[in-house]
Scaffold this active site. Structure first.
Site, PDB file in Angstrom:
ATOM      1  N   HIS A 119     -21.770  14.297  26.918  1.00  0.00           N
ATOM      2  CA  HIS A 119     -21.871  13.116  26.013  1.00  0.00           C
ATOM      3  C   HIS A 119     -21.143  11.896  26.665  1.00  0.00           C
ATOM      4  O   HIS A 119     -20.540  11.241  26.104  1.00  0.00           O
ATOM      5  CB  HIS A 119     -21.082  13.553  24.670  1.00  0.00           C
ATOM      6  CG  HIS A 119     -21.620  14.885  24.121  1.00  0.00           C
ATOM      7  ND1 HIS A 119     -20.811  15.995  24.281  1.00  0.00           N
ATOM      8  CD2 HIS A 119     -22.714  15.083  23.461  1.00  0.00           C
ATOM      9  CE1 HIS A 119     -21.540  16.994  23.504  1.00  0.00           C
ATOM     10  NE2 HIS A 119     -22.664  16.649  23.109  1.00  0.00           N
ATOM     11  N   ILE A 176     -11.435   4.862   6.414  1.00  0.00           N
ATOM     12  CA  ILE A 176     -12.798   4.481   6.302  1.00  0.00           C
ATOM     13  C   ILE A 176     -13.230   5.807   6.118  1.00  0.00           C
ATOM     14  O   ILE A 176     -14.221   6.273   5.407  1.00  0.00           O
ATOM     15  CB  ILE A 176     -13.175   3.761   7.321  1.00  0.00           C
ATOM     16  CG1 ILE A 176     -14.795   3.440   6.678  1.00  0.00           C
ATOM     17  CG2 ILE A 176     -13.410   4.244   8.766  1.00  0.00           C
ATOM     18  CD1 ILE A 176     -15.600   2.478   7.699  1.00  0.00           C
ATOM     19  N   THR A 232     -11.729  14.479  11.947  1.00  0.00           N
ATOM     20  CA  THR A 232     -10.745  15.770  11.821  1.00  0.00           C
ATOM     21  C   THR A 232     -10.600  15.973  10.583  1.00  0.00           C
ATOM     22  O   THR A 232     -10.757  16.954   9.821  1.00  0.00           O
ATOM     23  CB  THR A 232      -9.809  15.701  12.826  1.00  0.00           C
ATOM     24  OG1 THR A 232     -10.071  15.013  14.007  1.00  0.00           O
ATOM     25  CG2 THR A 232      -9.246  17.103  12.877  1.00  0.00           C
ATOM     26  N   GLY A 281      -7.433  23.854  11.544  1.00  0.00           N
ATOM     27  CA  GLY A 281      -6.856  22.983  12.520  1.00  0.00           C
ATOM     28  C   GLY A 281      -5.892  23.580  13.582  1.00  0.00           C
ATOM     29  O   GLY A 281      -5.784  23.026  14.451  1.00  0.00           O
ATOM     30  N   ARG A 308      -6.328  13.325  17.749  1.00  0.00           N
ATOM     31  CA  ARG A 308      -6.667  11.915  18.472  1.00  0.00           C
ATOM     32  C   ARG A 308      -5.162  11.321  18.930  1.00  0.00           C
ATOM     33  O   ARG A 308      -5.363  10.370  19.992  1.00  0.00           O
ATOM     34  CB  ARG A 308      -7.562  11.242  18.013  1.00  0.00           C
ATOM     35  CG  ARG A 308      -8.891  11.509  18.410  1.00  0.00           C
ATOM     36  CD  ARG A 308     -10.069  10.779  17.660  1.00  0.00           C
ATOM     37  NE  ARG A 308     -10.656  11.705  16.992  1.00  0.00           N
ATOM     38  CZ  ARG A 308     -11.997  11.499  17.113  1.00  0.00           C
ATOM     39  NH1 ARG A 308     -12.648  10.272  17.475  1.00  0.00           N
ATOM     40  NH2 ARG A 308     -13.001  12.591  16.644  1.00  0.00           N
ATOM     41  N   GLY A 361      -2.575  11.162   8.412  1.00  0.00           N
ATOM     42  CA  GLY A 361      -3.051  12.265   7.591  1.00  0.00           C
ATOM     43  C   GLY A 361      -2.051  12.716   6.549  1.00  0.00           C
ATOM     44  O   GLY A 361      -2.412  13.107   5.654  1.00  0.00           O
TER      45      GLY A 361
HETATM   46  P1  ADP Z   1      -9.628  11.642  13.562  1.00  0.00           P
HETATM   47  O1  ADP Z   1      -8.682  12.117  14.031  1.00  0.00           O
HETATM   48  O2  ADP Z   1     -10.799  12.608  13.881  1.00  0.00           O
HETATM   49  O3  ADP Z   1      -9.897  10.201  13.793  1.00  0.00           O
HETATM   50  P2  ADP Z   1      -8.783  10.838  10.876  1.00  0.00           P
HETATM   51  O4  ADP Z   1      -8.179   9.726  11.410  1.00  0.00           O
HETATM   52  O5  ADP Z   1      -9.649  10.630   9.761  1.00  0.00           O
HETATM   53  O6  ADP Z   1      -9.611  11.868  11.993  1.00  0.00           O
HETATM   54  O7  ADP Z   1      -7.559  11.850  10.597  1.00  0.00           O
HETATM   55  C1  ADP Z   1      -6.358  11.892  11.411  1.00  0.00           C
HETATM   56  C2  ADP Z   1      -5.326  12.907  10.837  1.00  0.00           C
HETATM   57  O8  ADP Z   1      -5.998  14.094  10.646  1.00  0.00           O
HETATM   58  C3  ADP Z   1      -4.132  12.862  11.544  1.00  0.00           C
HETATM   59  O9  ADP Z   1      -3.235  11.632  11.255  1.00  0.00           O
HETATM   60  C4  ADP Z   1      -3.679  14.268  11.068  1.00  0.00           C
HETATM   61  O10 ADP Z   1      -2.792  14.338   9.983  1.00  0.00           O
HETATM   62  C5  ADP Z   1      -4.810  14.785  11.003  1.00  0.00           C
HETATM   63  N1  ADP Z   1      -5.123  16.094  11.973  1.00  0.00           N
HETATM   64  C6  ADP Z   1      -5.717  15.922  12.994  1.00  0.00           C
HETATM   65  N2  ADP Z   1      -6.050  17.106  13.784  1.00  0.00           N
HETATM   66  C7  ADP Z   1      -5.386  17.953  12.832  1.00  0.00           C
HETATM   67  C8  ADP Z   1      -5.196  19.419  13.147  1.00  0.00           C
HETATM   68  N3  ADP Z   1      -5.407  20.130  13.973  1.00  0.00           N
HETATM   69  N4  ADP Z   1      -4.661  19.861  11.668  1.00  0.00           N
HETATM   70  C9  ADP Z   1      -4.324  19.409  10.943  1.00  0.00           C
HETATM   71  N5  ADP Z   1      -4.297  18.274  10.855  1.00  0.00           N
HETATM   72  C10 ADP Z   1      -5.095  17.127  11.700  1.00  0.00           C
HETATM   73 MG    MG Z   2      -8.918   8.582  13.247  1.00  0.00          MG
END
Ligand code: ADP
Ligand code: MG
Length: 583
Positions: free
Chosen positions: A217, A397, A436, A478, A535, A550
């Site tokens: 990808h 979002i 995530t 997770g 991330r 999160g």
């Molecule tokens: P992405 O990381 O895919 O961009 P979001 O921005 O919606 O998704 O969510 C980010 C949040 O996801 C982080 O602030 C954290 O709290 C949570 N998160 C990321 N990885 C994990 C994990 N492995 N277990 C629990 N929570 C996680």
């Molecule tokens: Mg994010």
């Protein structure tokens, strides 16, 4: 370029419909993917593969006797949603349990993992073997972090042959793990691929250059090279793979030269000839090789070499016959078609008959979700800003998309039990949110729904079980540890506070208020942590001094739910005695 489509947003679905139309003797369409249209003997292990679309023949093209039982098919280069994997696996299940197998990518791990939790909770024994063959994606001592590329084929083929031979789930899983452990791949790219409707390729490789180890990808490669000759390319690929060979490797190997999309067959054959000589010079015998397109990336210009070091049993299953739209080997007796009824998975929860009291509790669950949506909408921008500090800025979002979809699904299911409402909401959340946190929220809501089920009243113990199921789904999927700076750092204090209060005799509303307060202050405290998961990890330093998005959203949501339940109890005449929450 990808040129043939009406609406690019429908590309994956429309292509899958056409694939099924062209292969009805092999596959039937189910919600979320395809399942074998031929009879699967009762008790046979179901091998369910899958991943994003755009990789044909992976994954739908590998469904048929001797290979996969079914494939869950996501959008272009995107994991299928957990609900899709779950429904495809249910349609595939023949009573012998399910083996899920797919390339090791974060989104797939979350969605297939969530489906596995659901299937196991329903008594369909389900295991997982992720494919980790790409040596460019992590060093050998971190093999579990490697992503999956064309090695998908060796793992699926051997697991599928073992299932076809009637081996049980333990044995099929063991062979899949062993095959994965003995499979190594390395790819090169000469140019990128373009998603349907996109103007530009996902990535570029400069003209006259070759990128070694670039992911399918466009994930970064390990080095850039001037375009080599065929002999030099063969030498490079063979030497890198041999240097990474697994422990206990013998001298018989399967070699697969895989075209990624636009490299001509003549070029692949030319390269294969050179590779075979080099392998022979290294003392290896090449057994039943493959040369062609087996795992592609739309119109990507590139190829990969895969080696599987065989032993006696692996060789037996590699050589066994298989008959699928894209992969045929040996002779299999023709299979009778499956009955239509067995192709359509019946979801028992669709036929539940909730009592009026149970349906009223379900409506209250919808009202709680409406509150969750309101609080997410109010804080959407703030959550996005917080995620932009060290993450990708999409938390607001993503939560918004997830909760909007969840509320809509819950409203559509109104009249059903709490369990059914929350399952519909959780599925919609993880399907639509992306990211995530969406997959984690979705599975946690489903897990809480499964714990609550279809009842006319809930005890405090039921509430405690739902809290535990919610939190466990997130930690199991997770795999974040306390202190990694994720929502888990707010979830665990939430659970502890809830259970402590509840064990001390507090009613559910009071336990919830204490738990929400604990989550809120734990979220604030994440500001001092450095992110170790997700991330935000690569930009860890930037994140120090700011709370985890999160964790913050979890604190906000639980505070709102607690307020909502408080005001409902205060507003209603009949405050239930003791621990109970009743309609
Ligand atoms: P992405 O990381 O895919 O961009 P979001 O921005 O919606 O998704 O969510 C980010 C949040 O996801 C982080 O602030 C954290 O709290 C949570 N998160 C990321 N990885 C994990 C994990 N492995 N277990 C629990 N929570 C996680
Ligand atoms: Mg994010």
């Amino acid at each position: 370029m990808t040129r043939i489509f009406d609406n690019p947003a429908d590309f994956a679905d429309d292509a899958l419909d056409g694939f099924v139309a062209a292969n009805r003797g092999y596959v039937a369409r189910v919600d979320g993917g395809v399942v074998r249209s031929t009879e699967v003997p009762a008790g046979q292990v179901a091998l369910v593969v899958g991943g994003g679309s755009g990789h044909y023949p992976a994954f739908a093209g590998l469904v048929g006797p001797g290979l996969a039982t079914a494939s869950a098919c996501g959008n272009m280069f995107a994991s299928p949603a957990a609900g899709q994997v779950y429904r495809v696996a249910k349609a595939a299940n023949a009573g012998g349990g399910v083996l899920l197998s797919y390339g090791n990518y974060a989104g797939d791990v979350l969605h297939f993992g969530q489906a596995q939790l659901r299937l196991n909770a329903e008594g369909i024994e389900t295991r997982t073997v992720t494919v980790t063959d790409d040596i460019a994606s992590a060093p050998l001592d971190q093999i579990e972090k490697r992503r999956g590329i064309a090695g998908d084929l060796t793992v699926f083929k051997i697991a599928g042959a073992a299932a076809e031979a009637g081996l049980d789930l333990d044995a099929v899983e063991r062979l899949a793990i062993k095959t994965n452990y003995r499979t190594r791949s390395l790819g090169v790219a000469f140019d990128g691929c373009t998603l349907p409707g996109a103007k530009d390729p996902l990535f570029h490789v400069p003209a006259g250059q070759m990128s070694l180890g670039l992911g399918i990808h466009g994930e970064p490669g390990i080095s850039e090279h001037a375009m080599p000759t065929a002999s030099e390319l063969a030498e490079l690929l063979v030497s890198k793979l041999l240097a990474d060979k697994p422990e206990g490797a013998g001298d018989r190997v399967v070699a697969i030269v895989n075209g990624l999309g636009t490299v001509k067959y003549d070029e692949l054959f030319l390269l294969f000839g050179k590779i075979e000589k080099l392998l022979n010079n290294a003392g290896l015998t090449v057994v039943e090789p493959e040369c062609g397109e087996l795992v592609t990336s739309l119109d990507m210009s590139g190829l990969s070499l895969t080696l599987l070091w065989l032993d006696e049993e692996l060789e037996q299953y590699w050589a066994a016959p298989a008959d699928t739209p894209a992969f045929r080997k040996g002779n299999l007796a023709p299979r009778p078609p499956r009955s239509q009824a067995s192709v359509t998975a019946v979801d028992e929860s669709d036929v539940e008959q909730p009592t009026e009291a149970a349906a009223e509790l379900g409506r209250q669950a919808v009202a709680v979700l409406a509150q969750v949506r309101d609080v997410v909408v109010e804080h959407e921008e703030e959550l996005g800003r917080l995620d932009a500090i060290a993450g990708d800025g999409d938390h607001g979002i993503g939560m918004r998309r997830g909760v909007d979809a969840a509320l809509a699904a819950a409203e559509a299911a109104s009249g059903a039990s709490v369990g059914r409402i929350l399952t519909a909401a959780g599925e919609a959340w993880s399907e639509r949110a992306g990211g995530t946190s969406g997959a984690l929220w979705g599975s946690a809501i489903i897990a809480a729904g499964q714990a609550l089920g279809n009842k006319a009243s809930y005890s405090g113990e039921d509430a405690a079980a739902a809290v535990t199921a919610f939190v466990s789904a997130i930690t199991e999927l997770g795999k974040a540890e306390p202190g990694d700076k994720t929502m888990v750092d707010a979830l665990l204090p939430f659970r502890v506070a809830f259970l402590t209060e509840f064990d001390a005799g507090a009613p559910v509303d009071r336990a919830l208020a204490a738990a929400a307060a604990a989550a809120g202050s734990a979220a604030v405290e994440t500001a001092r942590l450095r992110p170790l998961k997700g991330r935000a990890r690569p930009l860890a330093e930037k994140s120090v001094g700011h709370p985890d998005p999160g964790a913050v959203s979890f604190g906000l949501i639980t505070a709102r739910i607690s307020q909502h339940i408080d005001s409902r109890l205060r507003g209603s005449q009949a405050v239930p005695a003791g621990n109970g929450v009743q309609a």
